[in-house]
Design a protein around this motif. Structure first.
Motif, short mmCIF file in Angstrom:
data_model
loop_
_atom_site.label_atom_id
_atom_site.label_comp_id
_atom_site.label_asym_id
_atom_site.label_seq_id
_atom_site.Cartn_x
_atom_site.Cartn_y
_atom_site.Cartn_z
N HIS A 49 -1.89 -7.46 -6.17
CA HIS A 49 -2.61 -8.50 -6.91
C HIS A 49 -2.01 -8.58 -8.31
O HIS A 49 -1.74 -7.54 -8.94
N TYR A 50 -1.84 -9.81 -8.80
CA TYR A 50 -1.19 -10.02 -10.09
C TYR A 50 -1.99 -10.99 -10.94
O TYR A 50 -2.70 -11.85 -10.42
N PHE A 83 8.22 -14.26 1.08
CA PHE A 83 6.97 -13.79 0.49
C PHE A 83 6.20 -14.98 -0.04
O PHE A 83 6.76 -16.04 -0.28
N ILE A 84 4.90 -14.79 -0.19
CA ILE A 84 4.00 -15.87 -0.62
C ILE A 84 3.08 -15.33 -1.71
O ILE A 84 2.55 -14.24 -1.60
N CYS A 85 2.89 -16.12 -2.75
CA CYS A 85 1.91 -15.80 -3.79
C CYS A 85 0.78 -16.82 -3.68
O CYS A 85 0.98 -18.01 -3.92
N ASN A 86 -0.40 -16.34 -3.30
CA ASN A 86 -1.57 -17.21 -3.13
C ASN A 86 -2.64 -16.86 -4.15
O ASN A 86 -2.84 -15.68 -4.45
N PRO A 87 -3.36 -17.86 -4.65
CA PRO A 87 -4.51 -17.55 -5.51
C PRO A 87 -5.55 -16.78 -4.70
O PRO A 87 -5.78 -17.08 -3.52
N TYR A 88 -6.14 -15.78 -5.31
CA TYR A 88 -7.18 -14.98 -4.67
C TYR A 88 -8.50 -15.73 -4.81
O TYR A 88 -8.98 -15.96 -5.91
N ALA A 89 -9.06 -16.15 -3.69
CA ALA A 89 -10.23 -17.02 -3.70
C ALA A 89 -11.45 -16.37 -4.36
O ALA A 89 -12.24 -17.05 -5.01
N ALA A 90 -11.61 -15.06 -4.23
CA ALA A 90 -12.79 -14.40 -4.76
C ALA A 90 -12.74 -14.19 -6.27
O ALA A 90 -13.76 -13.93 -6.89
N PRO A 134 -10.85 -16.03 -9.57
CA PRO A 134 -9.92 -16.99 -10.18
C PRO A 134 -8.99 -16.31 -11.18
O PRO A 134 -9.38 -15.39 -11.89
N GLY A 135 -7.75 -16.75 -11.22
CA GLY A 135 -6.77 -16.18 -12.14
C GLY A 135 -6.05 -14.97 -11.58
O GLY A 135 -5.24 -14.37 -12.27
N VAL A 136 -6.32 -14.61 -10.34
CA VAL A 136 -5.65 -13.47 -9.70
C VAL A 136 -4.85 -14.01 -8.52
O VAL A 136 -5.31 -14.88 -7.78
#
Length: 80
Positions: free
Chosen positions: A38-39, A62-69, A71-73
């Motif tokens: 996580h970034y 590789f894929i960078c997806n926004p973490y739904a739970a 915001p900003g991660v």
């Protein structure tokens, strides 16, 4: 009796649809990908993904997806 069975079947289908609708991002990424971190930003996630691919730790996919739970991660998903 038939009405009860129909009602029970409709309820089961609705419950299954709700569970699938709230699935985590893992289902959105696709099969074969594994979460690696996580970034705090998209740029950090992309840099980590590129560094791991350059070091042959994982494939260049590789894929960078926004973490739904949260915001900003961003989550880094990789393929080996």
């Amino acid at each position: 009796m038939r009405t009860r069975i129909t009602t029970l079947a409709v309820t089961a289908v609705a419950a299954a649809a709700m569970v699938l609708g709230t699935a985590s991002t893992a289902s959105a990424v696709g099969p074969g990908y594994t979460i690696r971190g996580h970034y705090a930003s998209q740029a950090e996630c992309q840099a980590a993904g590129a560094a791991g691919a350059a070091a042959h730790i994982w494939s260049p996919l590789f894929i960078c997806n926004p973490y739904a739970a949260k915001p900003g991660v961003y989550e880094l998903w990789v393929r080996y």
